[in-house]
Structures are given as structure tokens and as C-alpha cells.
Design a protein around this motif. Sequence first.
Motif, PDB file in Angstrom:
ATOM      1  N   LEU A  13       0.863  -1.182   0.000  1.00  0.00           N
ATOM      2  CA  LEU A  13       0.000   0.000   0.000  1.00  0.00           C
ATOM      3  C   LEU A  13       0.898   1.230   0.000  1.00  0.00           C
ATOM      4  O   LEU A  13       1.718   1.410   0.903  1.00  0.00           O
ATOM      5  CB  LEU A  13      -0.893   0.015   1.243  1.00  0.00           C
ATOM      6  N   ILE A  14       0.758   2.060  -1.040  1.00  0.00           N
ATOM      7  CA  ILE A  14       1.567   3.273  -1.149  1.00  0.00           C
ATOM      8  C   ILE A  14       0.639   4.484  -1.166  1.00  0.00           C
ATOM      9  O   ILE A  14      -0.560   4.344  -1.398  1.00  0.00           O
ATOM     10  CB  ILE A  14       2.442   3.264  -2.421  1.00  0.00           C
ATOM     11  N   GLY A  15       1.202   5.668  -0.956  1.00  0.00           N
ATOM     12  CA  GLY A  15       0.375   6.878  -1.037  1.00  0.00           C
ATOM     13  C   GLY A  15       0.815   7.947  -0.068  1.00  0.00           C
ATOM     14  O   GLY A  15       1.762   7.786   0.708  1.00  0.00           O
ATOM     15  N   HIS A  16       0.106   9.049  -0.099  1.00  0.00           N
ATOM     16  CA  HIS A  16       0.438  10.215   0.707  1.00  0.00           C
ATOM     17  C   HIS A  16       0.052  10.003   2.168  1.00  0.00           C
ATOM     18  O   HIS A  16      -0.846   9.224   2.479  1.00  0.00           O
ATOM     19  CB  HIS A  16      -0.300  11.445   0.153  1.00  0.00           C
ATOM     20  N   ALA A 101     -10.107  10.325  -0.727  1.00  0.00           N
ATOM     21  CA  ALA A 101     -11.243  10.676  -1.594  1.00  0.00           C
ATOM     22  C   ALA A 101     -11.521  12.174  -1.616  1.00  0.00           C
ATOM     23  O   ALA A 101     -12.194  12.677  -2.524  1.00  0.00           O
ATOM     24  CB  ALA A 101     -12.495   9.932  -1.135  1.00  0.00           C
ATOM     25  N   VAL A 102     -11.000  12.899  -0.632  1.00  0.00           N
ATOM     26  CA  VAL A 102     -11.218  14.347  -0.569  1.00  0.00           C
ATOM     27  C   VAL A 102     -10.077  15.083  -1.273  1.00  0.00           C
ATOM     28  O   VAL A 102     -10.289  15.985  -2.081  1.00  0.00           O
ATOM     29  CB  VAL A 102     -11.336  14.831   0.900  1.00  0.00           C
ATOM     30  N   SER A 103      -8.835  14.681  -0.983  1.00  0.00           N
ATOM     31  CA  SER A 103      -7.657  15.410  -1.485  1.00  0.00           C
ATOM     32  C   SER A 103      -7.251  15.008  -2.888  1.00  0.00           C
ATOM     33  O   SER A 103      -6.601  15.779  -3.601  1.00  0.00           O
ATOM     34  CB  SER A 103      -6.461  15.178  -0.554  1.00  0.00           C
ATOM     35  N   GLY A 104      -7.558  13.775  -3.308  1.00  0.00           N
ATOM     36  CA  GLY A 104      -7.112  13.311  -4.624  1.00  0.00           C
ATOM     37  C   GLY A 104      -5.618  13.044  -4.645  1.00  0.00           C
ATOM     38  O   GLY A 104      -5.013  12.734  -3.626  1.00  0.00           O
ATOM     39  N   VAL A 105      -5.016  13.188  -5.822  1.00  0.00           N
ATOM     40  CA  VAL A 105      -3.583  12.910  -5.987  1.00  0.00           C
ATOM     41  C   VAL A 105      -2.759  13.969  -5.257  1.00  0.00           C
ATOM     42  O   VAL A 105      -2.921  15.159  -5.483  1.00  0.00           O
ATOM     43  CB  VAL A 105      -3.206  12.877  -7.489  1.00  0.00           C
ATOM     44  N   GLU A 106      -1.876  13.505  -4.365  1.00  0.00           N
ATOM     45  CA  GLU A 106      -0.991  14.410  -3.615  1.00  0.00           C
ATOM     46  C   GLU A 106       0.453  14.057  -3.937  1.00  0.00           C
ATOM     47  O   GLU A 106       0.728  13.127  -4.690  1.00  0.00           O
ATOM     48  CB  GLU A 106      -1.272  14.284  -2.114  1.00  0.00           C
ATOM     49  N   ILE A 107       1.405  14.781  -3.334  1.00  0.00           N
ATOM     50  CA  ILE A 107       2.797  14.651  -3.745  1.00  0.00           C
ATOM     51  C   ILE A 107       3.347  13.232  -3.571  1.00  0.00           C
ATOM     52  O   ILE A 107       4.006  12.702  -4.455  1.00  0.00           O
ATOM     53  CB  ILE A 107       3.699  15.691  -3.021  1.00  0.00           C
ATOM     54  N   GLN A 108       3.063  12.583  -2.428  1.00  0.00           N
ATOM     55  CA  GLN A 108       3.593  11.231  -2.238  1.00  0.00           C
ATOM     56  C   GLN A 108       2.861  10.207  -3.099  1.00  0.00           C
ATOM     57  O   GLN A 108       3.402   9.158  -3.410  1.00  0.00           O
ATOM     58  CB  GLN A 108       3.549  10.814  -0.761  1.00  0.00           C
ATOM     59  N   THR A 109       1.605  10.534  -3.486  1.00  0.00           N
ATOM     60  CA  THR A 109       0.910   9.672  -4.454  1.00  0.00           C
ATOM     61  C   THR A 109       1.746   9.634  -5.723  1.00  0.00           C
ATOM     62  O   THR A 109       2.022   8.574  -6.279  1.00  0.00           O
ATOM     63  CB  THR A 109      -0.493  10.232  -4.811  1.00  0.00           C
ATOM     64  N   GLU A 110       2.153  10.820  -6.174  1.00  0.00           N
ATOM     65  CA  GLU A 110       2.919  10.921  -7.423  1.00  0.00           C
ATOM     66  C   GLU A 110       4.271  10.243  -7.295  1.00  0.00           C
ATOM     67  O   GLU A 110       4.678   9.458  -8.145  1.00  0.00           O
ATOM     68  CB  GLU A 110       3.115  12.398  -7.798  1.00  0.00           C
ATOM     69  N   ARG A 111       4.971  10.563  -6.213  1.00  0.00           N
ATOM     70  CA  ARG A 111       6.342  10.052  -6.069  1.00  0.00           C
ATOM     71  C   ARG A 111       6.367   8.524  -5.974  1.00  0.00           C
ATOM     72  O   ARG A 111       7.174   7.861  -6.625  1.00  0.00           O
ATOM     73  CB  ARG A 111       6.968  10.672  -4.809  1.00  0.00           C
ATOM     74  N   THR A 112       5.465   7.965  -5.177  1.00  0.00           N
ATOM     75  CA  THR A 112       5.472   6.507  -4.991  1.00  0.00           C
ATOM     76  C   THR A 112       4.939   5.792  -6.236  1.00  0.00           C
ATOM     77  O   THR A 112       5.394   4.709  -6.579  1.00  0.00           O
ATOM     78  CB  THR A 112       4.651   6.113  -3.749  1.00  0.00           C
ATOM     79  N   TRP A 113       3.994   6.408  -6.928  1.00  0.00           N
ATOM     80  CA  TRP A 113       3.462   5.840  -8.172  1.00  0.00           C
ATOM     81  C   TRP A 113       4.584   5.721  -9.200  1.00  0.00           C
ATOM     82  O   TRP A 113       4.735   4.701  -9.861  1.00  0.00           O
ATOM     83  CB  TRP A 113       2.346   6.735  -8.708  1.00  0.00           C
ATOM     84  N   ARG A 114       5.381   6.795  -9.313  1.00  0.00           N
ATOM     85  CA  ARG A 114       6.503   6.777 -10.275  1.00  0.00           C
ATOM     86  C   ARG A 114       7.485   5.656  -9.931  1.00  0.00           C
ATOM     87  O   ARG A 114       8.036   5.002 -10.815  1.00  0.00           O
ATOM     88  CB  ARG A 114       7.260   8.113 -10.270  1.00  0.00           C
ATOM     89  N   LEU A 115       7.720   5.429  -8.646  1.00  0.00           N
ATOM     90  CA  LEU A 115       8.626   4.348  -8.228  1.00  0.00           C
ATOM     91  C   LEU A 115       8.086   2.996  -8.698  1.00  0.00           C
ATOM     92  O   LEU A 115       8.835   2.160  -9.202  1.00  0.00           O
ATOM     93  CB  LEU A 115       8.774   4.332  -6.703  1.00  0.00           C
ATOM     94  N   ALA A 116       6.779   2.799  -8.517  1.00  0.00           N
ATOM     95  CA  ALA A 116       6.155   1.540  -8.951  1.00  0.00           C
ATOM     96  C   ALA A 116       6.278   1.375 -10.462  1.00  0.00           C
ATOM     97  O   ALA A 116       6.554   0.278 -10.961  1.00  0.00           O
ATOM     98  CB  ALA A 116       4.687   1.510  -8.525  1.00  0.00           C
TER      99      ALA A 116
END
Length: 686
Positions: A13-16, A101-116
Motif C-alpha cells: 500500500l503506497i500513497g500520501h 477521496a477528498v484530497s485526490g492525488v498528492e505529492i507522495q501519491t505521485e512520487r510513490t506511483w513513479r517508483l512503482a
Amino acid sequence: MAIAAEKKRNFVLIGHNGSGKSLLVSSILRTVGLSDRVSNKLVDTDPLEEAKGSSINSHVFTFTWKDHLLTAIDTPGFGDFIAEVINAIFVSENVVSVINAVSGVEIQTERTWRLAQEMSKPIMVFVNQMDKERANFESVLESVKSAFECKVVPLVLPIGSETNFKGVVDLVGTKAYVYEDGKSKVVDVPADMAKKVEEARLKLLEDIVESDDALMEKYLEGGQISEEELKRALVKAYKSGAIVPALCGSAEKGIGVDLFLDTIVDLGANPLEAKPLRAILESGEETLVSASETEPFCAYIFKNVVDPFVGRVSYIKIISGNARPGDNFVNANRGTSDRISKLYWARGKEQVEIEAASCGEIVVLPKLKEGSVGETLTHKDRKMKIVPPQFPEPMFSRSVNPKSKTDIDKISNGLSRLAESDPTFKWEYDPETGETVVSGLGTIHLDVMIEKLKSIFGVEVDVGKPKIAYRETITKKAIAEYKHKKQTGGHGQYGHVKIEMEPLPRGAGFEFVDKIFGGAIPKNFIPSVEKGIIEAMKRGSLAGYPVVDVRVTLFDGSYHEVDSSDIAFQIAAIQAFRKGMEDARPVILEPIMEVEIFCPDEVAGDVMGEVTSRRGRPQGMEPAGRGMSKIKAEVPLAEMLDFSGRLSGITSGRGYFTMKFLKYQEVPPNIQEKIIQERKQEQQNA
């Protein structure tokens, strides 16, 4: 009983921070019957996590669901603890990006997604906290599409919204589920949702068949696509990365969690389907290692926990073969032998003892003699080192010194053990200044490691101000000579070297050239000269920082038949280098960071001005969606130490940034003088 690798699913599980990853794990534990409540405290069990109210470590939980063995890895949402995320993605076949569900894509969402993505892992989305005010499933999916330019395919639709959120419609099976106290029951699709469900299922069908030529042909010819065919194509599309399946729910209320686990089982990649890993053989050749139930034992250490009572506790992913208590193995990185005493499945703080484990499993080994994160354990006949993922270099440093001199050994032991558990944490002792310096990815990272040093190893320390990893280099050629001659009765000491020093391009490192002719210095003393040069490069002549980007050519010298020795030539080389450095116009280099700053459009100009005032060089600005701008800049690390607070002030807490090391660059003369004076002051106070 042995579990076939096909029936194993590892997911991370990854994310902000604040997206609810830990709460989702806790909700999973309740859903599978291992807990009777949902609470972060069941997952974040470290006292420091309880104090901070968020994860700072990865946490591993193994359990069964629908006759499959599942292992979930919860990861921290703070950028300072990215090493935990990198290794967890590395050992997982499936990646779940948990999004608020309120904030949507945040900085760690982006960073960890790119790692995956970099590690070619299939990704699915779980939109969490659907029961919160302003939660919006569709809006989150749009933010995912625009951020990652991927094909997001919702597998469910929410029933109700915000406080009235009560269930989901499964679009594949066309069933509706409502929840009470975390338990689901099948109901008819609500009448007011029928049209929306029909449209969404048609879109799902089209998105899936697009990834399968045979199915596409059948669909275009008007053929009926069965649920089984749809599921098969969905599995294939997910595993290949052609689509990103999306689910939603509320971890707190247990809504959608059982469906999420079903999706992991039905869609998820098993260990045998993982991409082969790079490895280095004993011969130095590179090879690829695939998961295998029949090959000899091979495992990767992806997590170490320092336990004050048990000692080292290692979490390993078994890539191939089997493991049982009593089995012997080799640490391929160290060449040392060890033995498995016991084996456990991890369940956070709890552990379940098991009699055996096999390919694809993530298990816990207590009391390994030695072993750091990133090392490989293998059968004695299969020695090879798995190439670990890349970790960011630590750029923030602080001095830590024990308050009591009796704690000097304790602090060394403690820091060594902490470094074994985190590849982005480094430490070194400088005998000349008597200072111990720790380095990490940020101030929060260093604060946590120092807290661990105090709490686990019982060492009270004085912490100095943040330090920058400056370097020194030269800017012109210089020739230097030194003759080390000492007579003290009996054997004396004699070593004489002549060297030429010249600058190398930035980032080239160090080069040693041997141009000795005619035996002016015997061959057996040449390595001693190089050793001395390397020793001298640890402390530059301006402010005592390490020297980089220098070529040193040894072109002449002399020796004494009796008095010359290894140490004499080392000393001569050290002194020659120091003399040459002073004549070669030395300068100080500072780390320059590649910075990406996200801020609201209306304050982008102010943020750009702030960057420029910090000696930053803006590299451009672009829209980041949702009323945000992304500013790219190159900024000296020294100017970024207090940037977080300033950015927060300018953007009213809405701004955030990421940075990574880019290069070393010469410091302006006025700042260089200031650095030298500060360094001298430090050394006088040491």
C-alpha cells in the motif's frame, strides 16, 4: 501444509500521508477475522509512530483469504522514509495506491506511483475515506488520469456519498453490496443508479476489450462477452499495466474492504509472474533470477528491525526454493554462513511461528548473525547477490555526540545497527574533530533515527545543527614533492614522492596514474602511495571537507633499500598531496538539488521570487492541474534547510516540494569564505 506459489499474493500500500493506508490494513485484519476493531494503533505499533500519529516504518501482515496466502505491506507516507517504500515495492508483485477521496492525488501519491512504474509493477487504486465530507470518487479518478496519463478503469461505483456512503456496486459481477458494521450483504442495484451502472459497465467492457484483440473482434461483431471472458481479459490487462483498476471504500467503516481483497485474489499477480531480478554471480557476471519453487534457496533482506530484547529481526522475501528451521545458508554479500533458527509470518507486532516457507513468501528471521537491508541470502551452492533497487543519497547531516564518554561504544553499535536497517541513513566518526556525523534524507528522518538511538540503545546525545555535505576540489594543475625521512636508530623511515595534480570534470571522482619508470619507486610501494593519496583526500586544505574530481599522477621519487616501507610512502604521499592542494587553487563545492515545487497558481510568482532569493535557478513552470503550478528549479541544498516552513507560510500550507541531488557546483567566493570561517569555528569548539 505447503502453499503453491500460484496461491500467494504480495501487495504493498503506497500513497500520501493521511490517505488511510494503516487504517485500511487494520480494516483488512478485522475483515479476515484477526482483529475485532479498526485502529491505526494496531498497525503503527512503534512508540514514535504513536507519538507522531503516522507511520514512519513499513509494517508487514500475512494472512489467508479465500484459500490464498496474502501479505500486505503498509508504508509510510512521508518522503523522508522513502527507502521503506522502495524496498516494499521491490518485493511486492502488486501495488495499491491508496488515495484520499477528498484530497485526490498528492505529492507522495505521485512520487510513490513513479517508483512503482520504474520497477514495472502493476498498479491498482483504492480510493479511501469515501464517507468524508467532499469525498468524490469521479473527481479522484480524473486527477489520477491527468497526473499519470493512464487508463483508469473503475471496477465499482459508490452507493451514496459522504456521510450517506453505505456500499458499492461491483461492475464486473453487476452486484450491489451494502455494509453494516463492516459486514456486507448483497442487495439489488438501487433503482436511481441503474442507468449510471449500465453506462459504467459498458465503458468498463470497452476499456477491457480494447486490450485484447480477439475479444475486441468478438465485441465489434456483436458477440456477447461473458463475465468469465471479461475477468480473464481484466486480469491480463492489469498485469501488463494496460489498465489501472480502481476501487473505493471506507477503511474506517469496513466498506468495500472484502471486495478489495477479492480483487487482489482474482486479479493479483502471483510471485511466479514477477519480473526477473538482476543479480551478480561470484564471477562478477550479471544474470537474471526468476521466482522458482524448484531452484535452491535464494532470499532478499528488505527490512531489518532493531529489537532491544531479541536483537536483529530480518524480513526476507524468498525468491526461490524453501526454508525451514535448521537450514544453513550463506550471506552472499559478506561471504558468511548462518542458520535459520525459527521462521515466522509477520502480523505487525505479533508473529506466527511456521514450520516451513517457500518461493514468494515474505517471512521473518530472528537473530541473524549479520545482514543489512539489500543483502542476499542463498544456498551455499548458489552464491549470487541480487541487485537492490536504487536509493536516494542522504544529503542532510548532523553531529551527534554522547553526553557521557562511557557511551562511545554504545553509540557506534547503535548507529551501525540503525544503518543496517535503512540504506538512506549513514554515519561516520571523524577522529580529527572527535565528531560523529549522521546523514539522512531530511530533518524528520534524522530526528526519528536519533530518537531510535536514544530509545532503543539508551544513549543520550547532544545534537548539532544541520550540516551540508560540502566537497573540495582543485581548479589548476600543480606539482608537489615530499621526502619523508626519519632516523631514530636502527631502521629509519624513508619515502620520497613527486606528484602532479590536475582537476577532473565535475562528478568524475578520483584517478590515480602510475608513471614511474626505471624503478625510481619499487612496484610494491606504488599501492602505498595511492593509499596515502586516498587518505589525504578525506580532508581538504580549505575547510577539511573531502576532496573530489582530482587526477593524481605519480611520476618520480626515490627509495632506500633498508628504510623504505609501506607507511613511509603513505606519509610522503599524504604530505605531497597537502602541499599540492594549496598550490592548485582549491575551491569548495556545494550540493545542488533538483527541486520541484507545487503551489497554488495565485502565489506561484511569490514562490518563484523566494527560490531566486535563495540562489536558486528556476528551470521553468508548468500547470500541475487542480489550480496548482509546478515550478522546477536548481537550488543549493544549504538554502533548502528551512524552505519547508517558508513555503508553508507563502502558500497557507497548500504548497509542497520534492528534491533530489543533481550535482556539485562551485560555491561563490563570498559564501566560500563564510563556510571556511564557520568550519574553523566548529573545529575550535570541538
